[in-house]
Design a protein around this motif. Structure first.
Motif, PDB file in Angstrom:
ATOM      1  N   SER A 261     136.468  70.101  95.885  1.00 44.67           N
ATOM      2  CA  SER A 261     135.065  70.172  95.482  1.00 44.67           C
ATOM      3  C   SER A 261     134.380  71.311  96.237  1.00 44.67           C
ATOM      4  CB  SER A 261     134.410  68.829  95.802  1.00 44.67           C
ATOM      5  OG  SER A 261     133.027  68.935  95.668  1.00 44.67           O
ATOM      6  N   ILE A 262     133.860  72.260  95.472  1.00 40.44           N
ATOM      7  CA  ILE A 262     133.207  73.437  96.057  1.00 40.44           C
ATOM      8  C   ILE A 262     131.713  73.391  95.706  1.00 40.44           C
ATOM      9  CG2 ILE A 262     133.029  75.961  95.839  1.00 40.44           C
ATOM     10  CD1 ILE A 262     135.548  75.187  97.272  1.00 40.44           C
ATOM     11  N   ASP A 263     130.873  73.744  96.661  1.00 42.16           N
ATOM     12  CA  ASP A 263     129.435  73.800  96.410  1.00 42.16           C
ATOM     13  C   ASP A 263     129.132  75.069  95.603  1.00 42.16           C
ATOM     14  OD1 ASP A 263     126.711  74.158  96.473  1.00 42.16           O
ATOM     15  OD2 ASP A 263     126.488  73.449  98.543  1.00 42.16           O
ATOM     16  N   SER A 264     128.980  74.901  94.296  1.00 43.92           N
ATOM     17  CA  SER A 264     128.847  76.076  93.422  1.00 43.92           C
ATOM     18  C   SER A 264     127.528  76.804  93.655  1.00 43.92           C
ATOM     19  CB  SER A 264     128.967  75.659  91.953  1.00 43.92           C
ATOM     20  OG  SER A 264     127.919  74.791  91.623  1.00 43.92           O
ATOM     21  N   PHE A 265     126.495  76.069  94.070  1.00 42.72           N
ATOM     22  CA  PHE A 265     125.194  76.704  94.294  1.00 42.72           C
ATOM     23  C   PHE A 265     125.269  77.636  95.505  1.00 42.72           C
ATOM     24  CE2 PHE A 265     120.617  76.486  95.668  1.00 42.72           C
ATOM     25  CZ  PHE A 265     120.103  77.174  94.585  1.00 42.72           C
ATOM     26  N   ALA A 266     125.901  77.147  96.580  1.00 43.75           N
ATOM     27  CA  ALA A 266     126.072  77.971  97.785  1.00 43.75           C
ATOM     28  C   ALA A 266     126.937  79.187  97.459  1.00 43.75           C
ATOM     29  CB  ALA A 266     126.705  77.147  98.903  1.00 43.75           C
ATOM     30  N   ALA A 267     127.962  78.978  96.654  1.00 43.35           N
ATOM     31  CA  ALA A 267     128.859  80.077  96.268  1.00 43.35           C
ATOM     32  C   ALA A 267     128.082  81.147  95.504  1.00 43.35           C
ATOM     33  CB  ALA A 267     129.995  79.540  95.409  1.00 43.35           C
ATOM     34  N   MET A 268     127.216  80.677  94.625  1.00 43.36           N
ATOM     35  CA  MET A 268     126.427  81.577  93.785  1.00 43.36           C
ATOM     36  C   MET A 268     125.472  82.408  94.645  1.00 43.36           C
ATOM     37  SD  MET A 268     124.271  80.067  90.615  1.00 43.36           S
ATOM     38  CE  MET A 268     122.759  79.623  91.432  1.00 43.36           C
ATOM     39  N   LEU A 269     124.750  81.748  95.536  1.00 42.35           N
ATOM     40  CA  LEU A 269     123.753  82.451  96.351  1.00 42.35           C
ATOM     41  C   LEU A 269     124.381  83.463  97.293  1.00 42.35           C
ATOM     42  CD1 LEU A 269     121.272  79.603  97.339  1.00 42.35           C
ATOM     43  CD2 LEU A 269     121.015  81.322  95.542  1.00 42.35           C
ATOM     44  N   ALA A 270     125.576  83.152  97.787  1.00 42.98           N
ATOM     45  CA  ALA A 270     126.191  84.005  98.814  1.00 42.98           C
ATOM     46  C   ALA A 270     127.340  84.846  98.254  1.00 42.98           C
ATOM     47  CB  ALA A 270     126.673  83.148  99.976  1.00 42.98           C
ATOM     48  N   PHE A 271     127.533  84.829  96.923  1.00 43.53           N
ATOM     49  CA  PHE A 271     128.592  85.618  96.268  1.00 43.53           C
ATOM     50  C   PHE A 271     129.981  85.283  96.824  1.00 43.53           C
ATOM     51  CE2 PHE A 271     124.707  88.019  95.811  1.00 43.53           C
ATOM     52  CZ  PHE A 271     124.737  88.510  94.523  1.00 43.53           C
ATOM     53  N   CYS A 272     130.187  84.022  97.165  1.00 48.40           N
ATOM     54  CA  CYS A 272     131.474  83.644  97.764  1.00 48.40           C
ATOM     55  C   CYS A 272     132.510  83.347  96.675  1.00 48.40           C
ATOM     56  CB  CYS A 272     131.290  82.421  98.662  1.00 48.40           C
ATOM     57  SG  CYS A 272     130.386  82.840 100.157  1.00 48.40           S
ATOM     58  N   GLU A 273     133.764  83.504  97.062  1.00 47.95           N
ATOM     59  CA  GLU A 273     134.859  83.319  96.108  1.00 47.95           C
ATOM     60  C   GLU A 273     135.881  82.332  96.629  1.00 47.95           C
ATOM     61  OE1 GLU A 273     136.771  86.998  95.068  1.00 47.95           O
ATOM     62  OE2 GLU A 273     134.857  88.054  95.169  1.00 47.95           O
TER      63      GLU A 273
END
Ligand SMILES: [Zn+2]
Ligand SMILES: [Zn+2]
Length: 330
Positions: A261-273
């Motif tokens: 389970s990945i926090d998609s919102f955090a990924a989106m804001l920080a451009f994480c992959e």
């Protein structure tokens, strides 16, 4: 020859006499000296790996070539080699045509693995072992070392970036050394505080001890640009994602015990992959073998006689192998 044969899942493997194989066109015969044991061997034993039984396992083999099949011109009898997982593509599919790994590749599952005195391999699956690198130290490079080098290269590390390694066992202890050898600031994340001194000695710049929430612990330590995860814990993989800095990359090399389970919102804001990696470009293997030959990557080994394959697999399953176990052939 003697071989350790896996006949049924959840059953002891048997040391058996089988007919000596002979190399066909494009193949070589190798006298195996060492064969590394990997998590895949446990998965095979549990029936979690789709291989047709009976089979001889062992995909981290090293030894010397004793016979060449017809048409083999690049390798010589006496060459010290190891064998990669993907030995030969079909040569005809789109992946092969574009130089990518073939979905129909010939592997140890087709020709038999390294837990036998003699092993057949496709010549194209053999890699020469650099002079000065012992065969036992080279063995784990053919899956564990190759995997971590491909994982790191596929994350495109840039000078000055920080790499954090989560899960410092068979793969992870090599990942720490590889990242350090490439000049990257390297953190090791472990749940076992008693590993701290060893991990610093391996080249870690710092050790983060965190059992429950490694992501928070890493963030508290300043975060990382690249996390190289070798753990099988889906919960830990989900957690460590929060330890990434902006534009961070989490590269997963472990078979997780459930959905991640990945926090998609955090990924989106920080451009994480989030990425995965297995052994990729053959140049990655060459690179890690060179580092090992220079003494910059030194696998920590437990060496056991081939006869003890069942004990070793049980130790691996119980998490008792601290770093990497290698079977030695007499
Ligand atoms: Zn493996
Ligand atoms: Zn193909």
């Amino acid at each position: 020859m003697r071989a350790i044969v896996v006949s049924e899942i959840h059953r002891e493997w048997t040391l058996t006499q089988v007919a000596d194989p002979r190399p066909g066109p494009g193949q070589v015969l190798i006298r195996v000296r060492y064969s590394g044991m990997c998590g895949t061997d446990v998965h095979l034993h549990r029936g979690q790996f789709p291989a047709k039984l009976p089979i001889v396992a062992g995909h981290e083999p090293t030894g010397e070539i004793v016979e060449l099949g017809p048409g083999v011109t690049d390798l010589k009898v006496g060459d010290r080699v190891g064998v990669v997982w993907d030995q030969k593509g079909c040569g005809r599919c789109n992946s092969c045509q574009s130089g990518e790994p073939c979905p129909h590749s010939q592997t140890w599952m087709d020709l038999g693995g390294g837990n036998s005195e003699l092993m057949l391999a496709w010549a194209s699956g053999c890699a020469l072992i650099p002079d000065g690198l012992a065969l036992e130290a080279a063995a784990p490079m053919f899956c564990a070392g190759y995997t971590v080098m491909s994982a790191l290269r596929n994350a495109n590390p840039k000078p000055g970036e920080r790499v954090a390694v989560l899960g410092v066992g068979g793969l992870g202890h090599l990942a720490v050394q590889v990242a350090h050898a490439l000049g990257l600031e390297t953190f090791a994340i472990t749940g076992q505080a008693n590993k701290r001194a060893e991990l610093l000695a391996l080249g870690a710049d710092d050790v983060v001890v965190a059992a429950d929430d490694p992501g928070k612990a890493l963030l508290d330590a300043g975060g990382a640009d690249i996390v190289l995860s070798t753990t099988s814990s889906a919960k830990q993989i989900g957690s460590i994602f929060h330890g990434l800095r902006r534009r961070g990359r989490l590269v997963n090399t472990g078979v997780a015990d459930g959905p991640v389970s990945i926090d998609s919102f955090a990924a989106m804001l920080a451009f994480c992959e989030f990425r995965g990696a297995v052994p990729d470009h053959r140049g990655h293997l060459t690179e890690v073998l060179e580092l090992a030959a220079k003494g910059k990557v030194k696998p920590k080994l437990e060496i056991y006689a081939l006869e003890r394959a069942n004990d070793v697999r049980d130790r691996l399953e119980a998490g008792k192998v601290r770093y990497r176990a290698v079977l030695a052939h007499a």
